[in-house]
Motif scaffolding. Structure first.
Motif, PDB file in Angstrom:
ATOM      1  N   ILE A 194       0.978   4.232  -2.879  1.00  0.00           N
ATOM      2  CA  ILE A 194       0.811   5.656  -2.595  1.00  0.00           C
ATOM      3  C   ILE A 194       2.016   6.446  -3.107  1.00  0.00           C
ATOM      4  CG2 ILE A 194       0.632   7.388  -0.765  1.00  0.00           C
ATOM      5  CD1 ILE A 194      -0.830   5.273   0.920  1.00  0.00           C
ATOM      6  N   LYS A 195       3.211   5.933  -2.840  1.00  0.00           N
ATOM      7  CA  LYS A 195       4.447   6.613  -3.244  1.00  0.00           C
ATOM      8  C   LYS A 195       4.519   6.806  -4.752  1.00  0.00           C
ATOM      9  CE  LYS A 195       9.497   6.138  -3.125  1.00  0.00           C
ATOM     10  NZ  LYS A 195      10.647   5.299  -2.659  1.00  0.00           N
ATOM     11  N   HIS A 196       4.032   5.813  -5.504  1.00  0.00           N
ATOM     12  CA  HIS A 196       4.121   5.873  -6.958  1.00  0.00           C
ATOM     13  C   HIS A 196       2.852   6.420  -7.615  1.00  0.00           C
ATOM     14  CE1 HIS A 196       7.562   3.267  -6.114  1.00  0.00           C
ATOM     15  NE2 HIS A 196       8.011   3.598  -7.305  1.00  0.00           N
ATOM     16  N   GLY A 197       1.955   6.975  -6.798  1.00  0.00           N
ATOM     17  CA  GLY A 197       0.770   7.611  -7.351  1.00  0.00           C
ATOM     18  C   GLY A 197      -0.228   6.652  -7.965  1.00  0.00           C
ATOM     19  N   LEU A 198      -0.221   5.398  -7.528  1.00  0.00           N
ATOM     20  CA  LEU A 198      -1.150   4.410  -8.068  1.00  0.00           C
ATOM     21  C   LEU A 198      -2.506   4.472  -7.383  1.00  0.00           C
ATOM     22  CD1 LEU A 198       1.299   1.373  -8.330  1.00  0.00           C
ATOM     23  CD2 LEU A 198       0.769   3.107 -10.039  1.00  0.00           C
ATOM     24  N   LEU A 199      -2.541   5.082  -6.213  1.00  0.00           N
ATOM     25  CA  LEU A 199      -3.784   5.289  -5.491  1.00  0.00           C
ATOM     26  C   LEU A 199      -3.895   6.755  -5.111  1.00  0.00           C
ATOM     27  CD1 LEU A 199      -3.925   2.283  -2.974  1.00  0.00           C
ATOM     28  CD2 LEU A 199      -5.260   2.586  -5.057  1.00  0.00           C
ATOM     29  N   ASP A 200      -5.083   7.293  -5.285  1.00  0.00           N
ATOM     30  CA  ASP A 200      -5.273   8.700  -4.910  1.00  0.00           C
ATOM     31  C   ASP A 200      -5.425   8.839  -3.406  1.00  0.00           C
ATOM     32  OD1 ASP A 200      -5.005   9.621  -7.409  1.00  0.00           O
ATOM     33  OD2 ASP A 200      -7.131   9.821  -7.829  1.00  0.00           O
ATOM     34  N   GLU A 201      -6.173   7.932  -2.823  1.00  0.00           N
ATOM     35  CA  GLU A 201      -6.349   7.976  -1.372  1.00  0.00           C
ATOM     36  C   GLU A 201      -6.752   6.611  -0.862  1.00  0.00           C
ATOM     37  OE1 GLU A 201     -10.599   9.763  -0.571  1.00  0.00           O
ATOM     38  OE2 GLU A 201      -9.409  11.226  -1.620  1.00  0.00           O
ATOM     39  N   VAL A 202      -6.267   6.253   0.291  1.00  0.00           N
ATOM     40  CA  VAL A 202      -6.625   4.987   0.931  1.00  0.00           C
ATOM     41  C   VAL A 202      -6.921   5.262   2.385  1.00  0.00           C
ATOM     42  CG1 VAL A 202      -5.189   3.597  -0.602  1.00  0.00           C
ATOM     43  CG2 VAL A 202      -4.221   4.484   1.490  1.00  0.00           C
ATOM     44  N   GLY A 203      -7.505   4.263   3.024  1.00  0.00           N
ATOM     45  CA  GLY A 203      -7.820   4.432   4.440  1.00  0.00           C
ATOM     46  C   GLY A 203      -6.617   4.124   5.296  1.00  0.00           C
ATOM     47  N   ASP A 204      -6.847   3.753   6.549  1.00  0.00           N
ATOM     48  CA  ASP A 204      -5.746   3.426   7.452  1.00  0.00           C
ATOM     49  C   ASP A 204      -4.986   2.215   6.922  1.00  0.00           C
ATOM     50  OD1 ASP A 204      -6.519   5.446   9.080  1.00  0.00           O
ATOM     51  OD2 ASP A 204      -7.793   4.166  10.349  1.00  0.00           O
ATOM     52  N   LEU A 205      -3.701   2.230   7.072  1.00  0.00           N
ATOM     53  CA  LEU A 205      -2.885   1.103   6.634  1.00  0.00           C
ATOM     54  C   LEU A 205      -3.102  -0.075   7.572  1.00  0.00           C
ATOM     55  CD1 LEU A 205       0.488   2.887   5.801  1.00  0.00           C
ATOM     56  CD2 LEU A 205      -1.379   2.313   4.278  1.00  0.00           C
ATOM     57  N   PRO A 206      -3.119  -1.284   7.036  1.00  0.00           N
ATOM     58  CA  PRO A 206      -3.294  -2.455   7.903  1.00  0.00           C
ATOM     59  C   PRO A 206      -2.052  -2.686   8.738  1.00  0.00           C
ATOM     60  CG  PRO A 206      -2.843  -3.136   5.642  1.00  0.00           C
ATOM     61  CD  PRO A 206      -3.023  -1.647   5.614  1.00  0.00           C
ATOM     62  N   ASP A 207      -2.239  -3.359   9.867  1.00  0.00           N
ATOM     63  CA  ASP A 207      -1.090  -3.669  10.733  1.00  0.00           C
ATOM     64  C   ASP A 207      -0.219  -4.721  10.080  1.00  0.00           C
ATOM     65  OD1 ASP A 207      -2.031  -1.889  12.594  1.00  0.00           O
ATOM     66  OD2 ASP A 207      -3.291  -3.409  13.568  1.00  0.00           O
TER      67      ASP A 207
ATOM     68  N   ILE B 175       0.838  -1.209   0.000  1.00  0.00           N
ATOM     69  CA  ILE B 175       0.000   0.000   0.000  1.00  0.00           C
ATOM     70  C   ILE B 175       0.869   1.254   0.000  1.00  0.00           C
ATOM     71  CG2 ILE B 175      -1.691   1.329   1.320  1.00  0.00           C
ATOM     72  CD1 ILE B 175      -2.848  -1.296   2.314  1.00  0.00           C
ATOM     73  N   LYS B 176       1.905   1.251   0.836  1.00  0.00           N
ATOM     74  CA  LYS B 176       2.807   2.408   0.879  1.00  0.00           C
ATOM     75  C   LYS B 176       3.488   2.619  -0.472  1.00  0.00           C
ATOM     76  CE  LYS B 176       3.740   2.027   5.848  1.00  0.00           C
ATOM     77  NZ  LYS B 176       4.745   1.676   6.882  1.00  0.00           N
ATOM     78  N   TYR B 177       3.828   1.519  -1.140  1.00  0.00           N
ATOM     79  CA  TYR B 177       4.443   1.597  -2.467  1.00  0.00           C
ATOM     80  C   TYR B 177       3.459   2.232  -3.457  1.00  0.00           C
ATOM     81  CZ  TYR B 177       6.489   0.111  -6.902  1.00  0.00           C
ATOM     82  OH  TYR B 177       6.996   0.100  -8.182  1.00  0.00           O
TER      83      TYR B 177
END
Length: 217
Positions: A204-217, A200-202
């Protein structure tokens, strides 16, 4: 006269696209669809000059929908309309059979020329995507890991980072849970990670997602 079918699940966006095309004497918006299955139904029922297709809609969409439309109507030009400027989305859709790829934030300025280009048998890629694609072609050794994914792996990857579980993905793609799990393992190997949070962090970093919720543990 170019008969245009607009397929997008947002009414406001469809209305905006129709307004842009309203004053064009050489084209007319002759149909609309708000999901992939409806778009496919209309493609089968009528003859179209161009299909303007949203990359993400309820039901069948994206690469899968492009491939199915082209298998049934190989000569029908498809112009993809997407929120993503990521060049790999453009590459994947063009390989699947689309004739053009236009970012939504450029639609007001480039939609008319894009439709005319693909309707005339050409290929259209918005300048910002073309520039990034050209850069990446000259720096292949620096290509990000997600570009190594197959179309199916990329599809599963995007569904995973959007928070969908293996069973949900399996149901949507008509695959077994075991097959989806295998795809997930291969994705993690290619992306050099072993947890969903890193994926998920990847994204976001590469602009593949505009917005996501809380990151999973």
């Amino acid at each position: 006269m170019i008969r245009v079918l607009i397929a997008d699940d947002h009414t406001i966006l469809r209305d905006g696209l129709k307004q842009i095309l309203a004053e064009c004497r050489d084209m007319v918006v002759a149909g609309e669809a708000d999901n992939g299955l409806d778009a496919l139904k209309k493609v089968r029922e009528e003859e179209w000059g161009v299909v303007v297709l949203d990359m993400s809609m309820p039901g069948k969409s994206g690469i899968e929908l492009v491939k199915q439309i082209k298998s049934e109507k190989p000569k029908l030009p498809i112009l993809i309309l997407s929120m993503h400027k990521e060049d790999q989305y453009a590459v994947r859709t063009l390989k699947a059979g689309a004739s053009g790829y236009l970012c939504k934030d450029s639609a007001s300025a480039q939609l008319v020329s894009a439709i005319r280009k693909v309707a005339g048998g050409g290929v259209f890629i918005s300048p910002e995507v073309a520039e990034k694609l050209a850069f990446d072609l000259h720096h292949k050794s620096d290509a990000p890991p997600h570009t190594l994914l197959s179309d199916r792996e990329h599809q599963v990857f995007m569904m995973l980072v959007q928070g969908k579980g293996l069973t949900e993905i399996a149901d949507e793609l008509n695959l077994s849970v075991k097959t989806v799990s295998t795809h997930k393992t291969r994705i993690q190997e290619k992306m050099n990670t072993n947890n969903l949070s890193a994926l998920i962090k990847y994204a976001i970093k590469h602009g593949l997602l505009d917005e996501v919720g809380d990151l999973p543990d």
